[in-house]
Design a protein around this motif. Structure first.
Motif, PDB file in Angstrom:
ATOM      1  N   CYS A 296       0.811  -1.233  -0.069  1.00  0.00           N
ATOM      2  CA  CYS A 296      -0.149   0.051  -0.120  1.00  0.00           C
ATOM      3  C   CYS A 296       0.984   1.271  -0.050  1.00  0.00           C
ATOM      4  O   CYS A 296       2.002   1.101   0.511  1.00  0.00           O
ATOM      5  N   VAL A 297       0.296   2.266  -0.482  1.00  0.00           N
ATOM      6  CA  VAL A 297       0.974   3.747  -0.493  1.00  0.00           C
ATOM      7  C   VAL A 297       0.001   4.692   0.249  1.00  0.00           C
ATOM      8  O   VAL A 297      -1.026   4.214  -0.206  1.00  0.00           O
ATOM      9  N   VAL A 298       0.242   5.407   0.584  1.00  0.00           N
ATOM     10  CA  VAL A 298      -0.482   6.740   1.392  1.00  0.00           C
ATOM     11  C   VAL A 298      -0.805   7.636   0.411  1.00  0.00           C
ATOM     12  O   VAL A 298      -0.107   8.131  -0.621  1.00  0.00           O
ATOM     13  N   ALA A 299      -2.209   7.441   0.307  1.00  0.00           N
ATOM     14  CA  ALA A 299      -2.636   8.285  -1.060  1.00  0.00           C
ATOM     15  C   ALA A 299      -3.163   9.983  -0.548  1.00  0.00           C
ATOM     16  O   ALA A 299      -3.137  10.858  -1.278  1.00  0.00           O
ATOM     17  N   ASP A 300      -3.195  10.163   0.691  1.00  0.00           N
ATOM     18  CA  ASP A 300      -3.452  11.493   1.026  1.00  0.00           C
ATOM     19  C   ASP A 300      -3.023  11.718   2.757  1.00  0.00           C
ATOM     20  O   ASP A 300      -3.177  10.719   3.418  1.00  0.00           O
ATOM     21  N   ARG A 301      -2.966  13.012   2.948  1.00  0.00           N
ATOM     22  CA  ARG A 301      -2.626  13.496   4.493  1.00  0.00           C
ATOM     23  C   ARG A 301      -1.501  12.477   4.887  1.00  0.00           C
ATOM     24  O   ARG A 301      -0.757  11.698   4.204  1.00  0.00           O
ATOM     25  N   LYS A 302      -1.106  12.922   6.183  1.00  0.00           N
ATOM     26  CA  LYS A 302      -0.155  12.547   7.010  1.00  0.00           C
ATOM     27  C   LYS A 302      -0.626  11.242   7.842  1.00  0.00           C
ATOM     28  O   LYS A 302      -1.701  11.675   8.456  1.00  0.00           O
ATOM     29  N   ILE A 303       0.003  10.275   8.102  1.00  0.00           N
ATOM     30  CA  ILE A 303      -0.377   9.301   9.080  1.00  0.00           C
ATOM     31  C   ILE A 303      -0.512   9.748  10.450  1.00  0.00           C
ATOM     32  O   ILE A 303       0.459  10.547  11.063  1.00  0.00           O
ATOM     33  N   MET A 304      -1.910   9.464  10.995  1.00  0.00           N
ATOM     34  CA  MET A 304      -2.193  10.179  12.328  1.00  0.00           C
ATOM     35  C   MET A 304      -2.518   8.686  12.926  1.00  0.00           C
ATOM     36  O   MET A 304      -3.367   8.014  12.659  1.00  0.00           O
ATOM     37  N   LEU A 305      -1.776   8.299  14.159  1.00  0.00           N
ATOM     38  CA  LEU A 305      -2.225   7.021  14.881  1.00  0.00           C
ATOM     39  C   LEU A 305      -3.514   7.206  15.795  1.00  0.00           C
ATOM     40  O   LEU A 305      -3.320   8.226  16.557  1.00  0.00           O
ATOM     41  N   LYS A 306      -4.286   6.341  15.520  1.00  0.00           N
ATOM     42  CA  LYS A 306      -5.516   6.480  16.296  1.00  0.00           C
ATOM     43  C   LYS A 306      -5.758   5.286  17.311  1.00  0.00           C
ATOM     44  O   LYS A 306      -6.473   5.354  18.205  1.00  0.00           O
ATOM     45  N   GLU A 307      -5.278   4.094  16.805  1.00  0.00           N
ATOM     46  CA  GLU A 307      -5.301   2.993  17.843  1.00  0.00           C
ATOM     47  C   GLU A 307      -3.888   2.498  18.309  1.00  0.00           C
ATOM     48  O   GLU A 307      -3.642   1.941  19.495  1.00  0.00           O
ATOM     49  N   ALA A 308      -2.779   2.837  17.606  1.00  0.00           N
ATOM     50  CA  ALA A 308      -1.519   2.083  17.664  1.00  0.00           C
ATOM     51  C   ALA A 308      -0.787   2.970  18.776  1.00  0.00           C
ATOM     52  O   ALA A 308      -0.900   4.328  19.058  1.00  0.00           O
ATOM     53  N   GLU A 309       0.392   2.377  19.707  1.00  0.00           N
ATOM     54  CA  GLU A 309       1.166   3.210  20.678  1.00  0.00           C
ATOM     55  C   GLU A 309       2.133   3.866  20.183  1.00  0.00           C
ATOM     56  O   GLU A 309       2.502   4.828  20.563  1.00  0.00           O
ATOM     57  N   GLU A 310       2.654   3.386  18.896  1.00  0.00           N
ATOM     58  CA  GLU A 310       3.718   4.064  18.262  1.00  0.00           C
ATOM     59  C   GLU A 310       3.739   3.653  16.817  1.00  0.00           C
ATOM     60  O   GLU A 310       3.267   2.463  16.515  1.00  0.00           O
ATOM     61  N   GLY A 311       4.354   4.312  15.938  1.00  0.00           N
ATOM     62  CA  GLY A 311       4.407   4.325  14.446  1.00  0.00           C
ATOM     63  C   GLY A 311       5.848   4.757  14.042  1.00  0.00           C
ATOM     64  O   GLY A 311       6.172   5.575  14.795  1.00  0.00           O
ATOM     65  N   ARG A 312       6.353   3.699  12.967  1.00  0.00           N
ATOM     66  CA  ARG A 312       7.590   4.166  12.693  1.00  0.00           C
ATOM     67  C   ARG A 312       7.680   3.579  11.247  1.00  0.00           C
ATOM     68  O   ARG A 312       7.461   2.653  10.846  1.00  0.00           O
ATOM     69  N   TRP A 313       8.762   4.495  10.502  1.00  0.00           N
ATOM     70  CA  TRP A 313       9.210   4.064   9.031  1.00  0.00           C
ATOM     71  C   TRP A 313      10.496   3.497   9.280  1.00  0.00           C
ATOM     72  O   TRP A 313      11.302   4.053  10.293  1.00  0.00           O
ATOM     73  N   LEU A 314      10.620   2.332   8.773  1.00  0.00           N
ATOM     74  CA  LEU A 314      11.574   1.456   9.076  1.00  0.00           C
ATOM     75  C   LEU A 314      12.445   1.406   7.432  1.00  0.00           C
ATOM     76  O   LEU A 314      11.650   0.927   6.537  1.00  0.00           O
ATOM     77  N   ASN A 315      13.642   1.482   7.466  1.00  0.00           N
ATOM     78  CA  ASN A 315      14.511   1.155   5.954  1.00  0.00           C
ATOM     79  C   ASN A 315      15.031  -0.122   6.415  1.00  0.00           C
ATOM     80  O   ASN A 315      14.796  -0.796   7.521  1.00  0.00           O
ATOM     81  N   LYS A 316      15.606  -0.789   5.355  1.00  0.00           N
ATOM     82  CA  LYS A 316      15.995  -2.266   5.254  1.00  0.00           C
ATOM     83  C   LYS A 316      16.793  -2.530   6.647  1.00  0.00           C
ATOM     84  O   LYS A 316      16.660  -3.686   7.164  1.00  0.00           O
ATOM     85  N   ASP A 317      17.788  -1.552   7.040  1.00  0.00           N
ATOM     86  CA  ASP A 317      18.567  -1.964   8.074  1.00  0.00           C
ATOM     87  C   ASP A 317      17.996  -1.859   9.382  1.00  0.00           C
ATOM     88  O   ASP A 317      18.676  -2.264  10.506  1.00  0.00           O
ATOM     89  N   GLU A 318      16.997  -1.271   9.526  1.00  0.00           N
ATOM     90  CA  GLU A 318      16.126  -1.234  10.817  1.00  0.00           C
ATOM     91  C   GLU A 318      15.164  -2.062  11.051  1.00  0.00           C
ATOM     92  O   GLU A 318      14.324  -1.999  11.910  1.00  0.00           O
ATOM     93  N   LEU A 319      14.852  -2.968  10.133  1.00  0.00           N
ATOM     94  CA  LEU A 319      13.669  -3.958   9.996  1.00  0.00           C
ATOM     95  C   LEU A 319      13.687  -4.732  11.617  1.00  0.00           C
ATOM     96  O   LEU A 319      12.712  -5.065  11.894  1.00  0.00           O
ATOM     97  N   TYR A 320      14.741  -5.272  11.827  1.00  0.00           N
ATOM     98  CA  TYR A 320      14.806  -6.179  12.971  1.00  0.00           C
ATOM     99  C   TYR A 320      15.067  -5.183  14.448  1.00  0.00           C
ATOM    100  O   TYR A 320      15.400  -5.957  15.314  1.00  0.00           O
TER     101      TYR A 320
END
Length: 135
Positions: A90-114
């Motif tokens: 999926c890709v975000v089609a509009d607006r900035k992500i706003m967490l409504k249920e999650a405790e935290e959110g994070r964009w991870l690159n390949k080196d950060e996956l684990y």
């Protein structure tokens, strides 16, 4: 007999063409609170998996997503239920992500996956798609 829970998950990436980052969330509630997952949820009666994803992303992240290809269907046995999870790019089609249920959110690159504590079914997906994850 173990109950099967049918869900969808969004592997939100920064681009369908050349993925460099994916978005993950830490559960803000329930038995797996604090563990990381790809956002998503249960498919309601009459919904296609894609429709469920669009609804869930609106509810959980307050964004509209464009649903891409099916990556895989992960089958995973938790102690109290069997999870069948359709996972889509999926890709975000509009607006900035706003967490409504999650405790935290994070964009991870390949080196950060684990660097986060993934739920078992989600780690199974990462292992399956690792070679195609960042293309």
């Amino acid at each position: 007999m173990v109950k099967t829970t049918k869900v969808v998950a969004a592997v939100i990436c920064d681009s369908f063409e050349s993925t460099t980052k994916i978005f993950a969330t830490a559960r803000g509630y329930g038995e797996f609170k604090g563990q990381w997952e790809f956002p998503g949820g249960k498919i309601e009666d009459g919904e296609t998996p894609q429709q469920a994803l669009i609804r869930e992303m609106q509810e959980e992240l307050d964004v509209k997503v464009e649903v891409g290809a099916l990556i895989d269907t992960v089958e995973y046995d938790y102690p109290t239920f069997h999870l069948s999870m359709d996972c889509f790019w999926c890709v975000v089609a509009d607006r900035k992500i706003m967490l409504k249920e999650a405790e935290e959110g994070r964009w991870l690159n390949k080196d950060e996956l684990y660097t986060v504590d993934w739920l078992p079914a989600d780690i199974a997906l990462i292992k399956k798609m690792q070679n195609s994850l960042f293309r």
